[in-house]
Design a protein around this motif. Structure first.
Motif, PDB file in Angstrom:
ATOM      1  N   PHE A   1       3.176  -6.001   0.144  1.00  0.00           N
ATOM      2  CA  PHE A   1       2.638  -5.462  -1.102  1.00  0.00           C
ATOM      3  C   PHE A   1       1.162  -5.151  -0.925  1.00  0.00           C
ATOM      4  CE2 PHE A   1       1.467  -9.870  -1.381  1.00  0.00           C
ATOM      5  CZ  PHE A   1       0.242  -9.866  -2.023  1.00  0.00           C
ATOM      6  N   ASP A   2       0.683  -4.294  -1.779  1.00  0.00           N
ATOM      7  CA  ASP A   2      -0.756  -4.050  -1.910  1.00  0.00           C
ATOM      8  C   ASP A   2      -1.088  -4.217  -3.382  1.00  0.00           C
ATOM      9  OD1 ASP A   2      -3.441  -3.200  -1.415  1.00  0.00           O
ATOM     10  OD2 ASP A   2      -2.885  -1.286  -2.282  1.00  0.00           O
ATOM     11  N   ASN A   3      -2.121  -4.968  -3.671  1.00  0.00           N
ATOM     12  CA  ASN A   3      -2.482  -5.220  -5.066  1.00  0.00           C
ATOM     13  C   ASN A   3      -3.149  -4.025  -5.741  1.00  0.00           C
ATOM     14  OD1 ASN A   3      -5.047  -5.214  -3.996  1.00  0.00           O
ATOM     15  ND2 ASN A   3      -5.428  -7.377  -4.341  1.00  0.00           N
ATOM     16  N   GLY A   4      -3.299  -2.934  -5.006  1.00  0.00           N
ATOM     17  CA  GLY A   4      -3.911  -1.718  -5.536  1.00  0.00           C
ATOM     18  C   GLY A   4      -5.272  -1.436  -4.943  1.00  0.00           C
ATOM     19  N   ASP A   5      -5.913  -2.448  -4.380  1.00  0.00           N
ATOM     20  CA  ASP A   5      -7.251  -2.270  -3.807  1.00  0.00           C
ATOM     21  C   ASP A   5      -7.257  -1.303  -2.623  1.00  0.00           C
ATOM     22  OD1 ASP A   5      -8.306  -4.004  -5.656  1.00  0.00           O
ATOM     23  OD2 ASP A   5      -8.391  -5.719  -4.281  1.00  0.00           O
ATOM     24  N   LEU A   6      -6.168  -1.240  -1.863  1.00  0.00           N
ATOM     25  CA  LEU A   6      -6.114  -0.395  -0.675  1.00  0.00           C
ATOM     26  C   LEU A   6      -5.351   0.902  -0.917  1.00  0.00           C
ATOM     27  CD1 LEU A   6      -5.439  -3.232   1.913  1.00  0.00           C
ATOM     28  CD2 LEU A   6      -7.616  -2.156   1.357  1.00  0.00           C
ATOM     29  N   ASN A   7      -4.935   1.152  -2.140  1.00  0.00           N
ATOM     30  CA  ASN A   7      -4.194   2.367  -2.488  1.00  0.00           C
ATOM     31  C   ASN A   7      -5.177   3.484  -2.831  1.00  0.00           C
ATOM     32  OD1 ASN A   7      -2.708   4.414  -3.609  1.00  0.00           O
ATOM     33  ND2 ASN A   7      -1.546   3.123  -4.994  1.00  0.00           N
ATOM     34  N   ALA A   8      -5.351   4.407  -1.907  1.00  0.00           N
ATOM     35  CA  ALA A   8      -6.285   5.519  -2.102  1.00  0.00           C
ATOM     36  C   ALA A   8      -5.741   6.593  -3.038  1.00  0.00           C
ATOM     37  CB  ALA A   8      -6.618   6.144  -0.752  1.00  0.00           C
ATOM     38  N   TYR A   9      -4.491   6.470  -3.464  1.00  0.00           N
ATOM     39  CA  TYR A   9      -3.850   7.488  -4.294  1.00  0.00           C
ATOM     40  C   TYR A   9      -3.713   7.062  -5.744  1.00  0.00           C
ATOM     41  CZ  TYR A   9      -2.823   9.212   0.333  1.00  0.00           C
ATOM     42  OH  TYR A   9      -2.943   9.645   1.621  1.00  0.00           O
ATOM     43  N   GLY A  10      -4.603   6.253  -6.237  1.00  0.00           N
ATOM     44  CA  GLY A  10      -4.559   5.896  -7.645  1.00  0.00           C
ATOM     45  C   GLY A  10      -4.907   4.453  -7.938  1.00  0.00           C
ATOM     46  N   GLY A  11      -4.982   3.603  -6.924  1.00  0.00           N
ATOM     47  CA  GLY A  11      -5.396   2.227  -7.127  1.00  0.00           C
ATOM     48  C   GLY A  11      -4.389   1.334  -7.821  1.00  0.00           C
ATOM     49  N   PHE A  12      -3.124   1.733  -7.872  1.00  0.00           N
ATOM     50  CA  PHE A  12      -2.105   0.906  -8.515  1.00  0.00           C
ATOM     51  C   PHE A  12      -1.364   0.084  -7.454  1.00  0.00           C
ATOM     52  CE2 PHE A  12      -0.584   5.230  -7.916  1.00  0.00           C
ATOM     53  CZ  PHE A  12       0.522   5.038  -7.115  1.00  0.00           C
ATOM     54  N   PRO A  13      -0.732  -1.018  -7.834  1.00  0.00           N
ATOM     55  CA  PRO A  13       0.000  -1.869  -6.884  1.00  0.00           C
ATOM     56  C   PRO A  13       1.218  -1.161  -6.291  1.00  0.00           C
ATOM     57  CG  PRO A  13      -0.440  -3.055  -8.923  1.00  0.00           C
ATOM     58  CD  PRO A  13      -0.780  -1.620  -9.173  1.00  0.00           C
ATOM     59  N   ILE A  14       1.516  -1.494  -5.039  1.00  0.00           N
ATOM     60  CA  ILE A  14       2.682  -0.963  -4.326  1.00  0.00           C
ATOM     61  C   ILE A  14       3.455  -2.135  -3.742  1.00  0.00           C
ATOM     62  CG2 ILE A  14       3.492   0.458  -2.415  1.00  0.00           C
ATOM     63  CD1 ILE A  14       0.931   2.077  -2.665  1.00  0.00           C
ATOM     64  N   PHE A  15       4.762  -2.132  -3.911  1.00  0.00           N
ATOM     65  CA  PHE A  15       5.646  -3.155  -3.372  1.00  0.00           C
ATOM     66  C   PHE A  15       6.668  -2.488  -2.462  1.00  0.00           C
ATOM     67  CE2 PHE A  15       4.062  -4.507  -7.430  1.00  0.00           C
ATOM     68  CZ  PHE A  15       3.678  -5.820  -7.205  1.00  0.00           C
ATOM     69  N   GLN A  16       6.743  -2.925  -1.208  1.00  0.00           N
ATOM     70  CA  GLN A  16       7.760  -2.454  -0.264  1.00  0.00           C
ATOM     71  C   GLN A  16       8.768  -3.584  -0.112  1.00  0.00           C
ATOM     72  OE1 GLN A  16       8.347   0.429   1.331  1.00  0.00           O
ATOM     73  NE2 GLN A  16       6.616   1.394   0.338  1.00  0.00           N
ATOM     74  N   CYS A  17      10.003  -3.329  -0.471  1.00  0.00           N
ATOM     75  CA  CYS A  17      11.030  -4.368  -0.496  1.00  0.00           C
ATOM     76  C   CYS A  17      12.240  -3.947   0.316  1.00  0.00           C
ATOM     77  CB  CYS A  17      11.457  -4.658  -1.931  1.00  0.00           C
ATOM     78  SG  CYS A  17      10.142  -5.330  -2.912  1.00  0.00           S
ATOM     79  N   SER A  18      12.203  -4.167   1.591  1.00  0.00           N
ATOM     80  CA  SER A  18      13.336  -3.913   2.458  1.00  0.00           C
ATOM     81  C   SER A  18      13.040  -4.530   3.814  1.00  0.00           C
ATOM     82  CB  SER A  18      13.621  -2.409   2.563  1.00  0.00           C
ATOM     83  OG  SER A  18      12.578  -1.727   3.185  1.00  0.00           O
ATOM     84  N   SER A  19      13.779  -4.591   4.772  1.00  0.00           N
ATOM     85  CA  SER A  19      14.991  -3.804   4.875  1.00  0.00           C
ATOM     86  C   SER A  19      16.206  -4.717   4.800  1.00  0.00           C
ATOM     87  CB  SER A  19      14.991  -3.023   6.174  1.00  0.00           C
ATOM     88  OG  SER A  19      15.159  -3.885   7.291  1.00  0.00           O
ATOM     89  N   LEU A  20      17.072  -4.400   3.868  1.00  0.00           N
ATOM     90  CA  LEU A  20      18.263  -5.219   3.697  1.00  0.00           C
ATOM     91  C   LEU A  20      19.168  -5.117   4.918  1.00  0.00           C
ATOM     92  CD1 LEU A  20      19.631  -7.171   1.824  1.00  0.00           C
ATOM     93  CD2 LEU A  20      20.780  -5.263   0.736  1.00  0.00           C
TER      94      LEU A  20
END
Length: 76
Positions: A11-30
């Motif tokens: 995950f990124d809490n948004g601090d490193l998101n250069a495309y809007g500063g919102f949180p990102i969660f990557q949830c895989s790989s099943l």
């Protein structure tokens, strides 16, 4: 943003998101081959098969919070 396209769990809490500063969660790989396609995650990167996430939403004092947990199928 919740996604599983990068075949890893982090995950990124948004601090490193250069495309809007919102949180990102990557949830895989099943059940896919793990891969880390880019840097920029504020959380640890886990690259295993059998990973998944759950989310819980909680509303307090007119704020909505999202709680995130990541799991590996044999380490619940």
């Amino acid at each position: 943003l919740v996604s599983g396209d990068q075949h890893m769990m982090s995950f990124d809490n948004g601090d490193l998101n250069a495309y809007g500063g919102f949180p990102i969660f990557q949830c895989s790989s099943l059940n896919s081959n793990p891969s880390c396609k880019q840097n920029g995650w504020s959380g640890s990167v886990h690259m295993n098969r059998g990973q998944f996430c759950d989310f819980k939403f909680e509303k307090k004092n007119n704020k909505t919070c999202m709680h995130f947990n990541g799991y590996h199928f044999d380490k619940l």
